[in-house]
Design a protein around this motif. Structure first.
Motif: not given
Length: 224
Positions: A161-170, A207-224
């Motif tokens: 995906g893209v870089k997360s927010y960055g909240k490291g406090t409790v 890094e996958v900037k297109d939000s519509d492509e992020q899930l497809n990329y993740a699935i295809n990473l493992f899909k047989k």
């Protein structure tokens, strides 16, 4: 998330009700707990998908049920915490515990005196997966980032995906005698390897900037 729903058991005498009728009414309120689903799951061939929308008191149990409901053909999983701004740290810990071998670190806390306390997996892996990936974006924060780094550093997950927010406090909260609530920061949380992302965020492995492509990329990473 568990909420208290207030239902009115006697409303017939309240109609019509307006602020101008100058009458008093007596009603009975009944409290009821309502559990809101915070987890969505799908199956894409051999790849299971779990979207965690928030980390509530019941989220970890929902995740566990979703994993157990996956078909026997599911050998990889995508965990989606995009747009999840956080919630209970304990919930993130419990979910990470499903994926991480017993005794391996999930996160660490560093207090104002720089004392570090480690929190390790206790239960063992719920179901072994050949591949694990986590989807993040700029709104993935706090507990989402705890889970993401736990899976990356202790379960060899791939972050997409893209870089997360960055909240490291409790934060903790107290109720004052007046009934008001005060919320304050008590510690920094660190990744299993002792890394802090506060103000920095988590950089994805892929890094996958297109939000519509992020899930497809993740699935295809493992899909047989």
């Amino acid at each position: 998330m568990t909420m208290q729903l207030l239902s009115l058991s006697s409303l017939s005498s309240l109609s019509p009700l307006s602020p101008l009728n100058n009458k008093e009414y007596e009603i009975t309120l009944k409290r009821k707990n309502v559990t809101i689903d915070s987890v969505v799951s799908e199956e894409y061939g051999n790849v299971g998908y779990i979207q965690i929308q928030t980390f509530s008191a019941t989220t970890s149990k929902q995740v566990k049920n979703k994993i157990n409901d996956f078909g026997s053909n599911i050998d990889s999983i995508v965990v989606d915490v995009r747009n999840n701004t956080g919630g209970y740290l304990s919930s993130a810990y419990e979910i990470a515990d499903y994926f991480i071998a017993k005794g391996k670190p999930i996160y660490q806390l560093k207090n104002k005196n720089n004392k570090i306390t480690k929190y390790n997996a206790k239960s063992g892996i719920l179901k072994p997966f050949k591949g694990v990936s986590v989807l993040i974006n700029g709104f993935s924060a706090s507990a989402s980032e705890v889970l993401t780094l736990a899976l990356k550093e202790s379960a060899n997950a791939t972050i997409i995906g893209v870089k997360s927010y960055g909240k490291g406090t409790v934060q903790e909260k107290d109720i004052l005698s007046s009934g008001a609530m005060v919320k304050y920061t008590t510690a920094y949380w660190l990744s299993p390897k002792g890394n802090s992302i506060n103000g920095v965020g988590i950089k994805p492995d892929i890094e996958v900037k297109d939000s519509d492509e992020q899930l497809n990329y993740a699935i295809n990473l493992f899909k047989k």
